[in-house]
Design a protein around this motif. Structure first.
Motif, PDB file in Angstrom:
ATOM      1  N   GLY A  74      -7.078  -1.363  -6.416  1.00 30.10           N
ATOM      2  CA  GLY A  74      -5.918  -0.549  -5.890  1.00 30.10           C
ATOM      3  C   GLY A  74      -6.335  -0.749  -4.275  1.00 30.10           C
ATOM      4  N   GLY A  75      -7.539  -1.366  -3.946  1.00 32.66           N
ATOM      5  CA  GLY A  75      -7.636  -1.681  -2.613  1.00 32.66           C
ATOM      6  C   GLY A  75      -6.888  -2.620  -1.991  1.00 32.66           C
ATOM      7  N   VAL A  76      -6.231  -3.546  -2.895  1.00 27.24           N
ATOM      8  CA  VAL A  76      -5.206  -4.407  -2.460  1.00 27.24           C
ATOM      9  C   VAL A  76      -3.979  -3.700  -1.769  1.00 27.24           C
ATOM     10  CG1 VAL A  76      -3.621  -6.262  -3.215  1.00 27.24           C
ATOM     11  CG2 VAL A  76      -5.959  -6.297  -4.026  1.00 27.24           C
ATOM     12  N   ALA A  77      -3.496  -2.782  -2.550  1.00 25.12           N
ATOM     13  CA  ALA A  77      -2.291  -1.920  -1.914  1.00 25.12           C
ATOM     14  C   ALA A  77      -2.786  -1.268  -0.424  1.00 25.12           C
ATOM     15  CB  ALA A  77      -2.044  -0.787  -3.070  1.00 25.12           C
ATOM     16  N   MET A  78      -4.084  -0.832  -0.743  1.00 24.44           N
ATOM     17  CA  MET A  78      -4.327  -0.196   0.844  1.00 24.44           C
ATOM     18  C   MET A  78      -4.460  -1.308   1.862  1.00 24.44           C
ATOM     19  SD  MET A  78      -6.943   2.755   0.067  1.00 24.44           S
ATOM     20  CE  MET A  78      -8.105   1.968  -1.357  1.00 24.44           C
ATOM     21  N   LEU A  82     -13.229  -1.862   1.621  1.00 22.74           N
ATOM     22  CA  LEU A  82     -12.684  -1.938   2.916  1.00 22.74           C
ATOM     23  C   LEU A  82     -12.379  -0.700   3.398  1.00 22.74           C
ATOM     24  CD1 LEU A  82      -9.881  -2.747   4.329  1.00 22.74           C
ATOM     25  CD2 LEU A  82      -8.389  -1.892   2.556  1.00 22.74           C
ATOM     26  N   LEU A  83     -12.574   0.302   2.923  1.00 21.20           N
ATOM     27  CA  LEU A  83     -12.469   1.670   3.482  1.00 21.20           C
ATOM     28  C   LEU A  83     -13.769   1.784   4.447  1.00 21.20           C
ATOM     29  CD1 LEU A  83     -11.218   4.243   0.829  1.00 21.20           C
ATOM     30  CD2 LEU A  83      -9.894   2.724   2.771  1.00 21.20           C
ATOM     31  N   GLY A  84     -14.749   1.422   3.909  1.00 22.47           N
ATOM     32  CA  GLY A  84     -16.222   1.448   4.574  1.00 22.47           C
ATOM     33  C   GLY A  84     -16.441   0.612   5.591  1.00 22.47           C
ATOM     34  N   ALA A  85     -15.614  -0.586   5.679  1.00 29.21           N
ATOM     35  CA  ALA A  85     -15.732  -1.716   6.731  1.00 29.21           C
ATOM     36  C   ALA A  85     -14.815  -1.043   7.645  1.00 29.21           C
ATOM     37  CB  ALA A  85     -14.947  -2.877   6.250  1.00 29.21           C
ATOM     38  N   MET A  86     -13.302  -0.510   7.359  1.00 29.87           N
ATOM     39  CA  MET A  86     -12.523   0.291   8.215  1.00 29.87           C
ATOM     40  C   MET A  86     -13.421   1.226   9.164  1.00 29.87           C
ATOM     41  SD  MET A  86      -9.645  -0.949   8.923  1.00 29.87           S
ATOM     42  CE  MET A  86      -8.478   0.211   9.282  1.00 29.87           C
TER      43      MET A  86
END
Length: 349
Positions: free
Chosen positions: A21-25, A203-207
């Motif tokens: 689901g990270g692709v959608a985010m 992705l969330l951690g990097a953001m």
């Protein structure tokens, strides 16, 4: 593509659930930033990308680094990469971001005047900082909606703090991350119909790492650096405990187990939803404390840190987490009944 989490002893889900689901985010973040760029280019918005006043950050390079990290996570969701390969991908993605000019290059001297300059060490420090944020969110992603909700709350408080300090780009990226995680929670909160997978957690951690670094570059004070660490204290502490635990038992750091905080809450009988809400509330408490810290100075900052530490200790004690840790410790070290403490119980648990 068979990017699916199948039920197993280590997993909480009782049925197959699609991941990646990270692709959608990532797509949501990309659309938001494209709107910003279009507004600057066609509508004359005062912004950060087209009308930037000669900043040192190559924004396109930062976005390429984030995209690379998403691709590494997506590959792991499909092919289950070896830990070394995945870690190498994280390092490369973080390096792309660091070489794009987003660096932890200096910090205000907390003990006196002036700044502490890191020089060439700013590159490895920045890479390590980003990789750590990726992995703390990755490791806390063990229950439906947990990682997304923690990131959501962190993004909200980072937005409040950045907006209050006039750090416009940091505030914008925070509100974009807030919107993305809120939208994803619609499908990810228990019972989840989709998981974010490593493509999402990385992705969330990097953001979060990128947003906090943006803030430090605009206001290089210790408090600005400390605020995101305080807000993300739960996954950071959980990751540190997992590493220490595995090293103590002579196991590989990357080896999964069921001794994370959310697993302990499940064993206490709170259930998935209640366990997630407990961590949400705790994270919100830390966020409020971080916001107060951002508006305070001197002794008041240290007083708030002490309050948060005492409050967190009280929460752990009330939830019975310390009791579980001690029980697991004695279960592994004691074999004779007479060696066990009285509270250990007849059945060893």
């Amino acid at each position: 593509m068979d990017a699916v989490d199948y039920p197993s002893k280590r997993r909480v889900n009782k049925r197959p659930v699609p991941r990646m689901g990270g692709v959608a985010m990532a797509a949501g973040i990309a659309v938001a930033l494209l709107v910003e760029v279009a507004g600057e280019y066609f509508l004359g918005w005062a912004g950060f990308y087209i009308t930037d006043d000669g900043g040192t950050v190559n924004h396109a390079g930062v976005m390429c680094g984030l995209l690379f990290i998403v691709c590494v996570g997506a590959m792991d969701d499909v092919y289950s990469l070896k830990p070394g390969v995945k870690f190498g991908g994280q390092l490369l993605g973080a390096t792309i971001i660091a070489t794009s000019g987003l660096l932890l290059s200096s910090i205000a001297n907390p003990l006196g005047r002036g700044f502490i300059e890191f020089g060439w060490m700013s590159y490895p420090i920045t890479v390590l900082y980003l990789v750590c944020f990726m992995n703390v969110i990755n490791l806390i992603d063990g229950l439906d909606g947990l990682a997304a909700g923690i990131t959501d709350i962190a993004a909200f408080f980072l937005f409040l703090i950045a907006y209050g300090r006039g750090m416009e780009e940091t505030a914008m990226l925070s509100i974009v991350l807030l919107g993305v995680t809120l939208a994803f929670l619609r499908y990810n909160f228990a019972p989840a119909s989709i998981f974010m997978g490593d493509s999402g957690s990385l992705l969330l951690g990097a953001m979060l790492g990128v947003i906090s670094l943006m803030g430090v570059m605009r206001s290089p004070t210790v408090i600005v650096l400390a605020v995101p660490l305080v807000i993300a204290a739960i996954p950071i502490a959980d990751t540190a405990a997992a590493i220490a635990r595995r090293l103590y038992h002579h196991k590989p750091i990357q080896q999964a187990d069921r001794k994370h905080l959310h697993h302990m809450l499940l064993r206490k009988g709170y259930g998935v939803r209640k366990s997630v809400v407990i961590v949400y509330a705790w994270t919100a408490l830390l966020g409020v404390g971080a916001w107060v810290m951002s508006t305070s100075h001197g002794v008041a900052v240290w007083a708030m840190i002490l309050v948060l530490l005492m409050g967190s200790f009280l929460i752990l004690w009330k939830l019975g987490i310390f009791d579980q840790v001690l029980r697991h410790h004695y279960h592994g070290r004691h074999t004779r009944q007479e060696d066990k403490p009285k509270w250990y119980g007849r059945h060893g648990r």
